[in-house]
Write a protein that holds these residues in place. Sequence first.
Motif, mmCIF file in Angstrom:
data_model
loop_
_atom_site.group_PDB
_atom_site.id
_atom_site.type_symbol
_atom_site.label_atom_id
_atom_site.label_comp_id
_atom_site.label_asym_id
_atom_site.label_seq_id
_atom_site.Cartn_x
_atom_site.Cartn_y
_atom_site.Cartn_z
ATOM 1 N N LEU A 7 0.755 -1.419 -0.262
ATOM 2 C CA LEU A 7 -0.551 -0.257 -0.582
ATOM 3 C C LEU A 7 1.039 1.258 0.157
ATOM 4 N N LEU A 8 1.566 1.278 0.642
ATOM 5 C CA LEU A 8 2.397 2.194 1.048
ATOM 6 C C LEU A 8 3.141 3.153 -0.335
ATOM 7 N N ASP A 9 4.082 1.697 -1.024
ATOM 8 C CA ASP A 9 4.484 1.633 -2.187
ATOM 9 C C ASP A 9 3.709 2.314 -3.736
ATOM 10 N N ARG A 10 2.314 1.578 -3.733
ATOM 11 C CA ARG A 10 1.655 2.124 -4.421
ATOM 12 C C ARG A 10 0.941 3.714 -4.123
ATOM 13 N N PRO A 14 3.868 6.487 -8.911
ATOM 14 C CA PRO A 14 3.183 7.857 -10.026
ATOM 15 C C PRO A 14 1.391 7.416 -10.089
ATOM 16 N N MET A 15 0.715 8.620 -10.455
ATOM 17 C CA MET A 15 -0.760 7.991 -10.931
ATOM 18 C C MET A 15 -0.840 8.435 -12.408
ATOM 19 N N PRO A 16 -1.559 7.875 -13.266
ATOM 20 C CA PRO A 16 -1.730 7.906 -14.444
ATOM 21 C C PRO A 16 -2.269 9.503 -13.990
ATOM 22 N N VAL A 73 -1.902 3.356 -10.240
ATOM 23 C CA VAL A 73 -0.055 3.348 -10.276
ATOM 24 C C VAL A 73 -0.219 3.506 -11.932
ATOM 25 N N ASP A 74 0.656 4.561 -12.321
ATOM 26 C CA ASP A 74 1.027 4.762 -13.628
ATOM 27 C C ASP A 74 2.159 3.471 -13.567
ATOM 28 N N TRP A 75 2.059 2.296 -14.352
ATOM 29 C CA TRP A 75 3.517 0.516 -14.326
ATOM 30 C C TRP A 75 3.926 1.792 -15.396
ATOM 31 N N ASN A 76 3.790 2.490 -16.145
ATOM 32 C CA ASN A 76 4.905 2.669 -17.456
ATOM 33 C C ASN A 76 5.933 3.927 -16.874
ATOM 34 N N GLU A 77 5.249 4.384 -16.111
ATOM 35 C CA GLU A 77 5.993 5.700 -15.816
ATOM 36 C C GLU A 77 6.716 4.929 -14.348
ATOM 37 N N LYS A 78 6.524 4.398 -13.387
ATOM 38 C CA LYS A 78 6.958 3.740 -12.258
ATOM 39 C C LYS A 78 8.361 2.629 -12.729
ATOM 40 N N ARG A 79 7.865 1.925 -13.772
ATOM 41 C CA ARG A 79 9.349 0.762 -14.802
ATOM 42 C C ARG A 79 10.492 2.356 -14.557
ATOM 43 N N ARG A 80 9.592 3.404 -15.526
ATOM 44 C CA ARG A 80 10.754 4.352 -16.178
ATOM 45 C C ARG A 80 11.442 4.505 -14.531
ATOM 46 N N LEU A 81 11.096 5.493 -13.670
ATOM 47 C CA LEU A 81 11.888 5.765 -12.809
ATOM 48 C C LEU A 81 12.553 4.711 -12.405
ATOM 49 N N GLU A 82 11.966 4.038 -12.122
ATOM 50 C CA GLU A 82 13.563 2.589 -11.376
ATOM 51 C C GLU A 82 14.251 2.131 -11.922
ATOM 52 N N ARG A 83 13.873 2.622 -13.490
ATOM 53 C CA ARG A 83 15.977 2.616 -14.085
ATOM 54 C C ARG A 83 16.080 3.685 -13.997
ATOM 55 N N LEU A 84 15.609 4.521 -13.598
ATOM 56 C CA LEU A 84 16.741 5.551 -13.614
ATOM 57 C C LEU A 84 17.382 5.743 -12.299
ATOM 58 N N LYS A 85 15.961 4.961 -11.163
ATOM 59 C CA LYS A 85 17.024 4.760 -10.381
ATOM 60 C C LYS A 85 18.067 4.319 -10.066
ATOM 61 N N SER A 86 18.125 3.160 -11.159
ATOM 62 C CA SER A 86 18.951 1.717 -10.607
ATOM 63 C C SER A 86 20.513 2.252 -11.831
#
Length: 89
Positions: A7-10, A14-16, A73-86
């Motif tokens: 729940l905290l992660d969601r 980022p939201m759509p 959750v905007d899953w595409n944006e979340k994946r993009r942000l996770e790739r930038l963090k890594s």
Amino acid sequence: MEIFKTLLDRWQSPMPKFFKVLFFLAATIVALSAGANMFIDRLTAFGLVPPPFLTDVAGWAAGAAAVVTKFTVDWNEKRRLERLKSFKP
């Protein structure tokens, strides 16, 4: 405990765009409803009587809508942000 982490992660994800608009619209209705409830005696002194729908039902419904939209959750944006963090230069 895992459910709280999810729940905290969601909540922090980022939201759509559509749900962002719904969230801010619902938050505005909640603020108007709370304001009308706080100053109901002053509003009636000026002859302005807000409809009971605004002061009761709309506030609760908008509050529920705001919470529900916040968990989308905007899953595409979340994946993009996770790739930038890594990414490590």
